[in-house]
Structure formats: structure tokens, C-alpha cells
Design an enzyme around this catalytic site. Structure first.
Site, PDB file in Angstrom:
ATOM      1  N   TYR A  82     -56.444 -42.562 -50.511  1.00  0.00           N
ATOM      2  CA  TYR A  82     -54.630 -42.431 -50.469  1.00  0.00           C
ATOM      3  C   TYR A  82     -54.371 -43.033 -49.207  1.00  0.00           C
ATOM      4  O   TYR A  82     -54.844 -42.763 -48.191  1.00  0.00           O
ATOM      5  CB  TYR A  82     -54.424 -40.908 -50.619  1.00  0.00           C
ATOM      6  CG  TYR A  82     -52.863 -40.684 -50.364  1.00  0.00           C
ATOM      7  CD1 TYR A  82     -52.396 -40.020 -49.288  1.00  0.00           C
ATOM      8  CD2 TYR A  82     -52.180 -41.241 -51.440  1.00  0.00           C
ATOM      9  CE1 TYR A  82     -50.886 -40.039 -49.381  1.00  0.00           C
ATOM     10  CE2 TYR A  82     -50.770 -41.033 -51.361  1.00  0.00           C
ATOM     11  CZ  TYR A  82     -50.271 -40.324 -50.265  1.00  0.00           C
ATOM     12  OH  TYR A  82     -48.719 -40.145 -50.063  1.00  0.00           O
ATOM     13  N   HIS A 123     -47.461 -43.639 -52.881  1.00  0.00           N
ATOM     14  CA  HIS A 123     -46.338 -43.383 -53.306  1.00  0.00           C
ATOM     15  C   HIS A 123     -45.306 -44.347 -52.791  1.00  0.00           C
ATOM     16  O   HIS A 123     -45.529 -44.625 -51.526  1.00  0.00           O
ATOM     17  CB  HIS A 123     -46.006 -41.829 -52.832  1.00  0.00           C
ATOM     18  CG  HIS A 123     -46.905 -40.709 -53.380  1.00  0.00           C
ATOM     19  ND1 HIS A 123     -47.709 -40.255 -52.669  1.00  0.00           N
ATOM     20  CD2 HIS A 123     -46.980 -40.424 -54.785  1.00  0.00           C
ATOM     21  CE1 HIS A 123     -48.550 -39.349 -53.461  1.00  0.00           C
ATOM     22  NE2 HIS A 123     -47.924 -39.402 -54.714  1.00  0.00           N
TER      23      HIS A 123
END
Lengths: 174, 556
Positions: A82, A123
Site C-alpha cells: 500500500y 488512494h
């Protein structure tokens, strides 16, 4: 860790290092300038716990970019990386530094011993076209949307961008 | 008596105090009135934290045996430990009355004499020591140095000559550095005594002995200059500049030599000379920088333009401090301001400097613009337009917030505006950017103290001490002789009216300077150039009187 990469400004190659406690103030200052979100101390504590998953980019002795990642291993799931933060100070963009940083991260991830990391994701705020296009240039795709992801931002929704890392060789076309 | 006290003495020297007491007591059992043992026991006790008893015993020993040089010597040592040098000297003299040729006492006496700057007494004592033991090299040098200190250059020269002659029998390859230093010291003394030609002669005759090649050339140049042999001096300085063109001291001497040859300053000619130097040493900064001092008007503008943009392009943070001396000249200030403002607007719109003849136009990296903003901030601060300065530094900080220098400059700026708390805050922000940077740590501590945040200042400063903040912090700072910290803390207490604490701090500074003077005593035997060292220390003490004690008196 010192890695020197040639970029567009070949005269002044970027110098990469890992995060360390003594320069955390610089990274905080950089992130505060680049991101609308405030990252609190617990974020930096966890980042410092895994310095090999970070990259700081120095241009002519000045910190201009930084990236922090996390490895996620869920039960019975292949590992994912991530990308928590990846940013370059505004005046230093469009010089290929972001691309170099991202390539650094992905190379590092794929050379980790142990498990194979199959996917990278992050994101991006839905209105941040510049960022979305940047990642798309590097082989990321919008996977889905998460409404109300950002507590304090407007718009609050985000895109999840995903890149499959199992294909042979990194595919970056920037 | 001597052999009776020997064991006690031995233990004292070895610092085995308990054993020393035992040995002394064993003797005193049989000879309870043995003055010297009493004195030695007293001395040992005084080293064991039983000072009062020790002093009593020494006095007792002295009463029992007032002609003993050991007793007087010991008594003198006690006074010395108490920094009561006047009394100590008296005791040593008494000891010498009993035993004129006691080398140890003579040495101890000489140290105190020089400590008290009794140069005549010191020279005389040193002469005696030399006469007693001429085989010891350092005695010769010490006597010569003593004469030097007392202003008696002639004797000093003679002594050194005799000493140097005695060395010619020795193997010339032994101790090359010492021989070399000896020559240089002799020249120093000759020059101070006014015999410059003699000094030059020694240098020339001993060219091969002097191992410090640079010092040799520098000496030659200096002596030729002093002798008025100007064209030769010029040649020497030119060759020195070839070795190191950045040395401003060489440049200063060089210019003096030239001006003396011209019969006075001549800016036109000087510019010509330096234009040539610049061509000869194109990579050297000094000629370019010095040309900024000599030139005016349009010529200045062109040169300054080239100089400043080159350093901005390199991203040199100390650029402003380098050109700051030019700010005494109003015309130059306004020329520079125009240049800097043009840089800023040109870089902002084109990412490049304005065109300049003879300079290749390149695309600058983004940080160059930040350095210009930084320069402008310092510029306006210097000419007391603080608001404009703040605007520029804030813009620079918005542009590239990861540069330490921007924070420390902003702190300084805020201090100039009188916003001490703001300055402390921004300095602390800067410190957090690099926790391993000692300089910014010092700055953050300094600004905290300036804003009277004494605890914060102390906490910050101790980060770089041995234990890094745990335990007795203040004592670590004290050991490190951190005078700036003590002075600033003292001043802060002064401002907040805490006079007792302020006094404590200034007394610590005083103690340090006393230590400086004390410590020098050990060095002087080994240091030929002591003369210079001493002058420096007196100067320091004078500074200390000015700085610390000015406030001291106010606080008292």
C-alpha cells in the site's frame, strides 16, 4: 541506503535514501506542503518501524520528494503493498522525480525476499486528475470508488488505484 | 630526614592516599614530632577531602620544623590548590631558603610566577633552573621564553643561539619538527627585538631545516616586506597565492606590498592587478570577490552580477554573508537590490536569469529561485526593511519547506523585529528538520534562551551532550565549557529579574576562564609559541571582563 538514479535533469541526479528518525521533521514538512491530509505522529511512528519501505528523494542536497509504503498480508491472501504517501514539492514537479520515486518503490518491493508481492495500490481523491493520470501512466488502473473516504476533505470520495505486479517486468511508460 | 618521608611522598605521588596515611602514621608513632611527616600527612589528607585537618597538620609540621624545605614546599602546595598564589610563592621562597637548589620547588615557583605574570621573577627562576640542570633541553627553551616574555629579546636570542649551537653535534635528522619550530621561534624573537635582517638571515640559512614549508614561505614574505624589499616580497606573495589563491590574508599582505610600491592606494591599478589574477586563477573565488570591493558603478554592477548569479546557480547558502561587507556602500546596496529583484522576476517567469553578455543562458533548477528569495530576505533584513524581508522568507518557505537555512534565517529576522517567542518557535521547527545537526540545535537553544524559555533552552542544548539529556544535564554542559549557553542563560535570568541564578551562571563563566589560565600552566613547557598563546588568553580574559562582568556588576 544510497541509490543514485539518472533522470531528465541528468546534471543533477536524484539521490535516494531511507527515512530515519533524525530527518523526520523534513518529511513532515514536505507532506504538509504536498497533501491536504494531516498525518499524525502514529503514522510516522509506524513508518519509522519499517524504514526499508520508504524512499526519500534529494535533489542538490534538498529533500524534494518522499514515499512511504506498507506491506499488507491478510490471511490466505497474497501480499500487497500500500502506497501511503508519495509526493514531490510543487516547484519540483514535471521533472520526472515522481516517476523515479515510484519506480524506486516498485523495484524495492519486487526485490524483497520472502513472499511475492502481487499488487500495489493507493488512494487518490476523486478530483485529483493530475495524480490519477500520473499513476495510470505507470500501469495503475482505477479499481473502484470509496465514498466518504476522506473525513475532512471535499470531495470526500476517493478512487482506489491498483497495479498488478505479477506480470513480467514493471510496465512504466512515462 | 629525607628517607623517612620518602614512602609517604611516594604514595602521595602515586595518589595512593590511604597507604600514604598509613606510612605516615607508622613513622609518627616513633617520631611524633617529625615535622616533614606531619606535613606530608597533612598534604595527603587535603587530597582526601579532609582539607581542614590537612592544613592543621601541615601548620603543625611547619612549627615543628620551620627550616624544612619539604614543609614549606607542602604548605605552598596547599596555598596553590586554594588559588592563593601570593602566599604560595612566599612559601616556595622560604623552601628555597632552606634548600637553594631544589629543582622541584624552583619549578613550582616558576609556574606560579608566570601565572601571576611576574616576568622578572620568572626569568630569574628559570635562569637558576637552567644553571642547575643544563642538560635538560626544555630548560633552555623555558629560559629563552621567559626572557622573551619579559621583553629581554637580546638575552633570549643569545640563549637560543647557544642552544642551537649545542644541537649541531646531534644527529640532524632527529626531531625535525622541533628543530624547525626552534628556528621559527628564533625568528619571532628577533623580529620582536627589531632585528629583522637577522631574522631573515636565520630563515635563509636554515631553509632546509624548516619542515613547515608554508610557514617558511610566509615568514620569508613577511620579513622581506618588513625590510622594505618590496619587489622581492611581491614575488614571494605571488608564489603564495599560486599555492592558495583563496587565502585572504595573503591577499591583504600582497595588496599592502603593492600599495607601498606605488606610494599609496591606487584603485585603478589594483583592479588591473586583480583582473590579471582572475584570469590566472579562473576557478578561484577570492580575486572575483575582492574585485567587488575595489570596483564601483557600472563596472561593479557587471562584476557583481556575474559573481552573485554564479553562486546562486550553485546554491551556496552563505552567499549573503560573503557579500555583506559591501553593504557599507549605499550605492552598491541599491545596485545589488536591483540585481536581486530582477533575478527574482526573471526566474519566476522564465526559470532563468536575465540575459548577461558573455554568460551562457541555461535553464535553472527550481531551487535557484528559492535561493534568490532567501537572498532577498537577508538583503532587506540587513537594510532594516523587516516586513519585506519576512514576506520573502515566507515565500521561500512555502516554495521549499525542507531547507534548514530558511528557518534559522527567519528566526533571526523575527528576533530583529523583537518577536523573540516567534523566533524561538521557528528555530525549534527548523531544529526538528534535522535532529543530527548540531548547529541548528545550538540556534534553537539560543533563541529559546533569548525568549527567556530557560528550561526549553537547557533541554535543547543538552541533546548534544554526553548523556543526551538524562540525569545531571547542567553538569555536562559545564564540563563542556559551554560558555555561550551559560552567558545567554545568565542574561535571560537577568531579564526576568532572577539575579541569584544569573550570578550563578556568570560565575560559571568566570570559573571556565580561570581553568583556561590554569590549564595553560601545563602546556607552557611544551609550547614554544607560548608568547602568542598568552597574548590570546589575556585578550580572552579582557573580553570576559567586558562581556560577563559587565552584567555581573549589574546583577550584583
Amino acid at each position: 541506503l544510497f541509490v543514485v538514479a539518472m533522470g531528465e535533469s541528468g546534471m543533477h541526479p536524484l539521490v535516494f535514501t531511507e527515512m530515519s528518525a533524525k530527518v523526520i521533521g523534513q518529511v513532515k514538512a514536505l507532506n504538509a506542503a504536498v497533501f491536504p491530509i494531516h498525518y499524525d505522529d502514529s503514522f510516522y511512528d509506524s513508518v519509522l518501524a519499517t524504514p526499508h519501505l520508504t524512499r526519500l528523494a534529494y535533489h542538490r542536497g534538498i529533500l524534494v520528494g518522499a514515499a512511504c509504503c506498507r506491506l499488507e498480508r491478510e490471511a490466505n491472501q497474497p501480499s500487497k503493498v500500500y502506497i501511503a504517501t508519495l509526493g514531490v514539492l510543487a516547484p519540483y514537479r514535471s521533472m520526472g522525480f515522481g516517476s523515479q520515486l515510484l519506480r524506486e518503490i516498485l523495484t524495492m518491493v519486487q526485490s524483497l525476499g520472502g513472499e511475492t508481492v502481487t499488487q500495489a495500490y493507493l488512494h487518490v481523491q476523486v478530483n485529483n486528475d493530475e495524480a490519477r493520470r500520473f499513476y495510470e501512466r505507470h500501469g495503475f488502473c482505477v479499481s473502484h470508488e470509496i465514498p466518504n473516504y476522506y473525513v475532512r476533505l471535499v470531495p470526500a470520495d476517493c478512487h482506489v488505484l491498483v497495479k498488478d505486479l505479477t506480470s513480467a517486468g514493471p510496465s512504466s511508460s512515462a | 630526614h629525607l628517607f623517612l618521608t620518602r614512602p609517604t611522598q611516594k604514595f602521595y605521588e602515586l595518589k595512593q592516599y590511604k597507604k600514604g596515611i598509613k606510612a605516615a602514621d607508622a613513622i609518627l608513632k616513633v617520631f611524633p614530632d617529625h615535622g616533614e611527616t606531619l606535613a606530608m600527612k597533612g598534604l595527603t589528607l587535603s587530597c582526601m577531602d579532609q582539607k581542614e585537618e590537612g592544613v592543621e597538620l601541615v601548620r603543625k609540621g611547619l612549627r615543628k620544623d620551620p627550616r624544612s624545605n619539604v614543609c614549606w614546599h607542602v604548605y605552598g602546595l596547599l596555598y596553590r590548590a586554594d588559588h592563593n598564589y601570593v602566599e604560595a610563592i612566599k612559601c616556595y621562597r622560604n623552601a628555597l631558603r632552606a634548600d637553594k637548589e631544589n629543582l622541584q620547588v624552583l619549578r613550582d615557583l616558576s609556574f606560579l610566577q608566570i601565572q601571576m605574570r611576574d616576568t622578572k621573577g620568572y626569568a630569574e627562576t628559570r635562569r637558576q633552573i637552567l644553571a642547575l640542570r643544563p642538560s635538560n633541553k626544555s630548560h633552555w627553551l623555558a629560559y629563552a621564553a621567559a626572557c622573551h616574555m619579559g621583553g629581554d629579546m637580546k638575552t633570549s636570542t643569545r640563549v637560543l643561539q647557544a642552544y642551537a649551537d649545542s644541537l649541531t653535534d646531534e644527529d640532524p635528522t632527529r626531531a625535525p619538527y622541533e628543530r624547525s619550530e626552534l628556528i621559527l621561534y628564533r625568528t619571532m624573537i628577533l623580529v620582536e627585538g627589531g632585528d629583522i635582517a637577522g631574522a631573515l638571515e636565520i630563515v635563509e640559512n636554515n631553509k632546509d631545516v624548516i619542515v613547515d614549508g608554508l610557514a617558511l614561505r610566509e615568514e620569508r614574505a613577511r620579513l622581506l616586506h618588513l625590510l622594505g624589499r618590496l619587489s622581492e616580497a611581491e614575488t614571494e606573495y605571488r608564489s603564495l597565492l599560486e599555492i592558495n589563491c583563496e587565502c585572504h590574508e595573503y591577499h591583504a599582505h600582497f595588496r599592502k606590498v603593492l600599495e607601498e610600491q606605488w606610494g599609496g592606494p591606487d584603485p585603478e591599478k589594483m583592479i588591473g592587478v586583480y583582473d590579471e589574477l582572475e584570469k590566472a586563477f579562473p576557478h578561484s573565488l577570492a580575486p572575483k570577490r575582492l574585485l567587488l570591493d575595489f570596483s564601483k558603478g557600472d563596472a561593479f554592477r557587471t562584476r557583481a552580477d556575474r559573481y552573485v548569479r554564479a553562486l546562486l546557480h550553485k546554491g551556496v547558502p552563505s552567499l549573503f554573508m560573503d557579500i555583506r561587507p559591501l553593504y557599507n556602500d549605499e550605492e552598491k546596496v541599491s545596485i545589488l537590490e536591483r540585481l536581486f529583484l530582477d533575478y527574482a522576476s526573471s526566474l519566476q517567469s522564465n526559470m532563468a536569469f536575465p540575459p548577461l553578455e558573455g554568460v551562457e543562458a541555461v535553464k535553472e533548477t527550481p531551487d535557484t529561485y528559492m535561493w534568490v528569495l532567501f537572498l532577498l530576505a537577508q538583503h532587506f533584513d540587513c537594510i532594516h526593511e523587516q516586513e519585506r524581508a519576512l514576506a520573502y522568507i515566507d515565500e521561500a518557505l512555502r516554495h521549499t519547506p525542507t531547507v534548514l537555512e530558511l528557518y534559522s534565517t527567519k528566526a533571526l529576522l523575527l528576533k530583529h523585529c523583537g518577536d523573540y517567542e516567534g523566533a524561538a518557535k521557528i528555530a525549534e521547527e527548523g531544529r526538528l528538520l534535522d535532529l543530527a545537526d548540531r548547529f541548528i540545535n545550538t540556534e534553537a537553544a539560543y533563541f529559546a534562551l533569548r525568549a527567556d524559555m530557560v528550561d526549553r533552552g537547557e533541554q535543547t542544548a543538552v541533546i548534544f551532550t554526553k548523556d543526551g539529556g538524562g540525569g545531571e544535564q547542567s553538569s555536562n554542559l559545564f564540563d563542556a565549557q559551554c560558555i555561550w549557553y551559560e552567558t545567554r542563560t545568565g542574561e535571560s535570568y537577568l531579564r526576568t529579574g532572577q539575579y541569584g541564578k544569573a550570578l550563578k551562571m556568570f560565575l560559571r563563566v568566570d570559573k571556565h576562564f580561570m581553568e583556561f589560565v590554569e590549564d595553560q600552566l601545563d602546556f607552557h613547557t611544551y609550547c614554544l609559541r607560548r608568547g602568542t598563546l598568552r597574548a590570546y588568553i589575556s585578550f580572552l580574559r579582557m573580553e570576559d571582563r567586558l562581556f560577563g562582568h559587565k552584567y555581573y556588576r549589574r546583577a550584583a
